[in-house]
Design a protein around this motif. Sequence first.
Motif, PDB file in Angstrom:
ATOM      1  N   LEU A 101      46.088 -67.046  22.595  1.00 48.31           N
ATOM      2  CA  LEU A 101      46.510 -68.262  22.821  1.00 48.31           C
ATOM      3  C   LEU A 101      45.436 -69.353  23.438  1.00 48.31           C
ATOM      4  CD1 LEU A 101      48.498 -70.631  22.786  1.00 48.31           C
ATOM      5  CD2 LEU A 101      49.571 -69.833  24.853  1.00 48.31           C
ATOM      6  N   LEU A 102      44.772 -68.618  24.529  1.00 45.54           N
ATOM      7  CA  LEU A 102      43.608 -69.378  25.204  1.00 45.54           C
ATOM      8  C   LEU A 102      42.484 -69.755  24.428  1.00 45.54           C
ATOM      9  CD1 LEU A 102      42.658 -70.425  27.902  1.00 45.54           C
ATOM     10  CD2 LEU A 102      41.702 -68.082  28.445  1.00 45.54           C
ATOM     11  N   ALA A 103      42.132 -68.784  23.311  1.00 45.11           N
ATOM     12  CA  ALA A 103      41.069 -69.080  22.427  1.00 45.11           C
ATOM     13  C   ALA A 103      41.189 -70.066  21.515  1.00 45.11           C
ATOM     14  CB  ALA A 103      40.938 -67.900  21.607  1.00 45.11           C
ATOM     15  N   LEU A 104      42.748 -70.202  21.228  1.00 38.14           N
ATOM     16  CA  LEU A 104      43.166 -71.477  20.321  1.00 38.14           C
ATOM     17  C   LEU A 104      42.987 -72.742  21.067  1.00 38.14           C
ATOM     18  CD1 LEU A 104      44.513 -72.916  17.885  1.00 38.14           C
ATOM     19  CD2 LEU A 104      46.823 -71.744  18.722  1.00 38.14           C
ATOM     20  N   MET A 105      43.486 -72.510  22.060  1.00 35.07           N
ATOM     21  CA  MET A 105      43.586 -73.880  23.007  1.00 35.07           C
ATOM     22  C   MET A 105      41.993 -74.319  23.348  1.00 35.07           C
ATOM     23  SD  MET A 105      46.619 -73.112  25.678  1.00 35.07           S
ATOM     24  CE  MET A 105      48.477 -73.536  25.517  1.00 35.07           C
ATOM     25  N   LEU A 106      41.307 -73.398  23.873  1.00 34.66           N
ATOM     26  CA  LEU A 106      40.020 -74.035  24.038  1.00 34.66           C
ATOM     27  C   LEU A 106      39.260 -74.401  22.947  1.00 34.66           C
ATOM     28  CD1 LEU A 106      38.850 -70.856  26.428  1.00 34.66           C
ATOM     29  CD2 LEU A 106      39.260 -73.274  27.029  1.00 34.66           C
ATOM     30  N   LEU A 107      39.345 -74.032  21.805  1.00 31.63           N
ATOM     31  CA  LEU A 107      38.757 -74.452  20.466  1.00 31.63           C
ATOM     32  C   LEU A 107      39.265 -75.932  20.278  1.00 31.63           C
ATOM     33  CD1 LEU A 107      38.851 -71.303  18.223  1.00 31.63           C
ATOM     34  CD2 LEU A 107      36.870 -72.542  19.070  1.00 31.63           C
ATOM     35  N   GLN A 108      40.616 -76.114  20.350  1.00 33.50           N
ATOM     36  CA  GLN A 108      41.041 -77.495  20.259  1.00 33.50           C
ATOM     37  C   GLN A 108      40.769 -78.372  21.518  1.00 33.50           C
ATOM     38  OE1 GLN A 108      42.077 -78.320  17.477  1.00 33.50           O
ATOM     39  NE2 GLN A 108      43.076 -76.618  16.442  1.00 33.50           N
ATOM     40  N   VAL A 160      46.596 -75.666  29.210  1.00 36.15           N
ATOM     41  CA  VAL A 160      45.232 -74.680  29.206  1.00 36.15           C
ATOM     42  C   VAL A 160      45.268 -73.805  30.631  1.00 36.15           C
ATOM     43  CG1 VAL A 160      42.754 -74.475  29.050  1.00 36.15           C
ATOM     44  CG2 VAL A 160      43.873 -75.957  27.702  1.00 36.15           C
ATOM     45  N   ARG A 161      45.394 -74.545  31.681  1.00 31.60           N
ATOM     46  CA  ARG A 161      45.524 -74.238  33.196  1.00 31.60           C
ATOM     47  C   ARG A 161      46.376 -73.090  33.296  1.00 31.60           C
ATOM     48  NH1 ARG A 161      47.605 -74.649  37.846  1.00 31.60           N
ATOM     49  NH2 ARG A 161      49.086 -75.901  37.200  1.00 31.60           N
ATOM     50  N   LEU A 162      47.610 -73.395  32.756  1.00 30.53           N
ATOM     51  CA  LEU A 162      48.936 -72.496  32.930  1.00 30.53           C
ATOM     52  C   LEU A 162      48.516 -71.010  32.212  1.00 30.53           C
ATOM     53  CD1 LEU A 162      51.847 -74.588  32.536  1.00 30.53           C
ATOM     54  CD2 LEU A 162      51.127 -73.615  34.866  1.00 30.53           C
ATOM     55  N   GLN A 219      54.913 -69.433  24.378  1.00 28.68           N
ATOM     56  CA  GLN A 219      55.344 -70.534  23.456  1.00 28.68           C
ATOM     57  C   GLN A 219      55.327 -71.918  24.200  1.00 28.68           C
ATOM     58  OE1 GLN A 219      55.786 -70.406  20.250  1.00 28.68           O
ATOM     59  NE2 GLN A 219      57.147 -71.814  19.678  1.00 28.68           N
ATOM     60  N   THR A 220      55.976 -71.815  25.252  1.00 20.05           N
ATOM     61  CA  THR A 220      56.116 -73.177  25.904  1.00 20.05           C
ATOM     62  C   THR A 220      54.563 -73.770  26.083  1.00 20.05           C
ATOM     63  OG1 THR A 220      57.924 -72.317  27.150  1.00 20.05           O
ATOM     64  CG2 THR A 220      56.840 -74.293  28.207  1.00 20.05           C
ATOM     65  N   ALA A 221      53.736 -73.055  26.798  1.00 15.91           N
ATOM     66  CA  ALA A 221      52.152 -73.578  26.687  1.00 15.91           C
ATOM     67  C   ALA A 221      51.834 -74.144  25.439  1.00 15.91           C
ATOM     68  CB  ALA A 221      51.422 -72.446  27.341  1.00 15.91           C
ATOM     69  N   TYR A 222      51.933 -73.332  24.631  1.00 21.97           N
ATOM     70  CA  TYR A 222      51.570 -73.679  22.876  1.00 21.97           C
ATOM     71  C   TYR A 222      52.199 -75.093  22.452  1.00 21.97           C
ATOM     72  CZ  TYR A 222      50.991 -73.603  18.013  1.00 21.97           C
ATOM     73  OH  TYR A 222      50.903 -73.874  16.588  1.00 21.97           O
ATOM     74  N   LEU A 223      53.545 -75.208  22.917  1.00 21.53           N
ATOM     75  CA  LEU A 223      54.146 -76.361  22.500  1.00 21.53           C
ATOM     76  C   LEU A 223      53.823 -77.599  23.080  1.00 21.53           C
ATOM     77  CD1 LEU A 223      57.811 -75.132  21.768  1.00 21.53           C
ATOM     78  CD2 LEU A 223      56.247 -75.952  20.425  1.00 21.53           C
ATOM     79  N   ALA A 224      53.511 -77.249  24.824  1.00 17.24           N
ATOM     80  CA  ALA A 224      53.118 -78.466  25.285  1.00 17.24           C
ATOM     81  C   ALA A 224      51.651 -78.707  25.085  1.00 17.24           C
ATOM     82  CB  ALA A 224      53.145 -78.092  27.083  1.00 17.24           C
ATOM     83  N   PHE A 225      50.843 -77.993  24.802  1.00 20.86           N
ATOM     84  CA  PHE A 225      49.435 -78.207  24.316  1.00 20.86           C
ATOM     85  C   PHE A 225      49.621 -79.195  23.067  1.00 20.86           C
ATOM     86  CE2 PHE A 225      45.507 -77.399  22.167  1.00 20.86           C
ATOM     87  CZ  PHE A 225      44.710 -77.666  23.224  1.00 20.86           C
ATOM     88  N   THR A 226      50.287 -78.792  22.111  1.00 27.17           N
ATOM     89  CA  THR A 226      50.605 -79.522  20.812  1.00 27.17           C
ATOM     90  C   THR A 226      51.030 -80.842  21.089  1.00 27.17           C
ATOM     91  OG1 THR A 226      51.254 -77.494  19.577  1.00 27.17           O
ATOM     92  CG2 THR A 226      51.776 -79.612  18.606  1.00 27.17           C
ATOM     93  N   ALA A 227      51.887 -80.977  22.055  1.00 24.37           N
ATOM     94  CA  ALA A 227      52.484 -82.194  22.578  1.00 24.37           C
ATOM     95  C   ALA A 227      51.645 -82.944  23.115  1.00 24.37           C
ATOM     96  CB  ALA A 227      53.734 -82.128  23.717  1.00 24.37           C
TER      97      ALA A 227
END
Length: 421
Positions: free
Chosen positions: A241-248, A222-224, A194-202
């Motif tokens: 989560l990694l799939a979501l981050m990579l696509l964005q 992404v790295r974390l 959740q923290t990584a997701y929010l950091a990515f969003t920020a």
Amino acid sequence: MTAVATDDDPLARVVREEWGRLVSLLLARFRRLDLVEDALGDAVETAARRWPRDGMPDNPAGWLHTAARRRILDRLRGEAMALRKAPLLVVEGEGDAARAGAVRADPGDLVEDDLLRLVLMCSHPALDPAAASALTLRLVLGVGTGDVARLFLVPEPTMAARLTRAKKKIVTAGIPFAVPSAAELPERLDVVAQTAYLAFTAGYAPGSGPDALRTELAGEAVRLVRVVLGLRPGEPVLTALLALMLLQHSRRDARVDAGGAIVLLPDQDRSRWHRDEVDEALALLASPALTGPVTVQAAGYAVQARIAAEHAIAPDAGSTRWDRVVAHYDTLLALAPTPSAQLARAVAVAEAEGPRAGLALLDGLDEQLPNSHRLPAVRAELLSRAGDVAGAHAAYALAIDRCANDAERALLLRRREALDA
């Protein structure tokens, strides 16, 4: 952290980029959250006074680290004298002892990544998960309190109070800043994700400041996730989560133009998307980790990734299957009926069925998103498409008034000006 510099100041950039690493280094050595935060804040205030006069140091992060370390040592000496527990010589020689204590406190065989160690430390199960994520964003990744508040959809004073309570609990309850063992890691994964997701969003939607995006923050998120997934291969929540981050993240080079202005998805040059990351993400979505039953959190990330995948597999903006995007949002809302997801679904419905259909779905969201600039921005765009120029003007005015990010505000101003054209 004390705000002492404007966002275009070199000091502000150093603080944003180096804050987490500095906190990690100092916490690993001194194990005192209260001292570390105060000392780094003092160091930043001192730098704000001295650097304009004396010039930027060759190693700005090293300068801040040294200044904060000296401040902590001064505080420790003062405490030692007040409590009369140890001679000053012991405090002055604390370096080796603190490092030895750090080795004893941490298993040392789980992670070597300094930033991830601090993220795991802040994810202690004694803290409320939301508070742990907010504290990590603020303390470790340097996200401003206002931006953290926007991520959690609460007023800034409310978030500031939550952060204060979380820090007090760490100090008063004696929660150790120690890396969990491999056996303890699973109970912290959801908070880390959740923290990584929010950091990515920020990173991709900074709530304030001059930048359209903070690629370095998103890339760090992404790295974390990659590092933690290496510790827990096949973990569904991390895989999704990694799939979501990579696509964005694959669209990062196309999101802004040469002048730093925001380029919206329909106008992006898709040849600049990183297709290797898209392919990796699509493979993750099809992997065995996501074919069986998963937690609600993992399912939510997977559905968001499939929404992003619809854009990634479309050869151009006009080919996007908006009906499938709407269906994915229906699934997402069944999992987690958040106002942000409702707003995004309204946009998708507008693309699939027309602006009036999207506008109808915005009713009732104002109370749930009272401070959001994105809600009136979406309303303005849909009103413009529907031919209500006056209504669009009013909605753009509200969005511009609420927007604290310079790049997004510039985009809103351009789009409002285009109404008259």
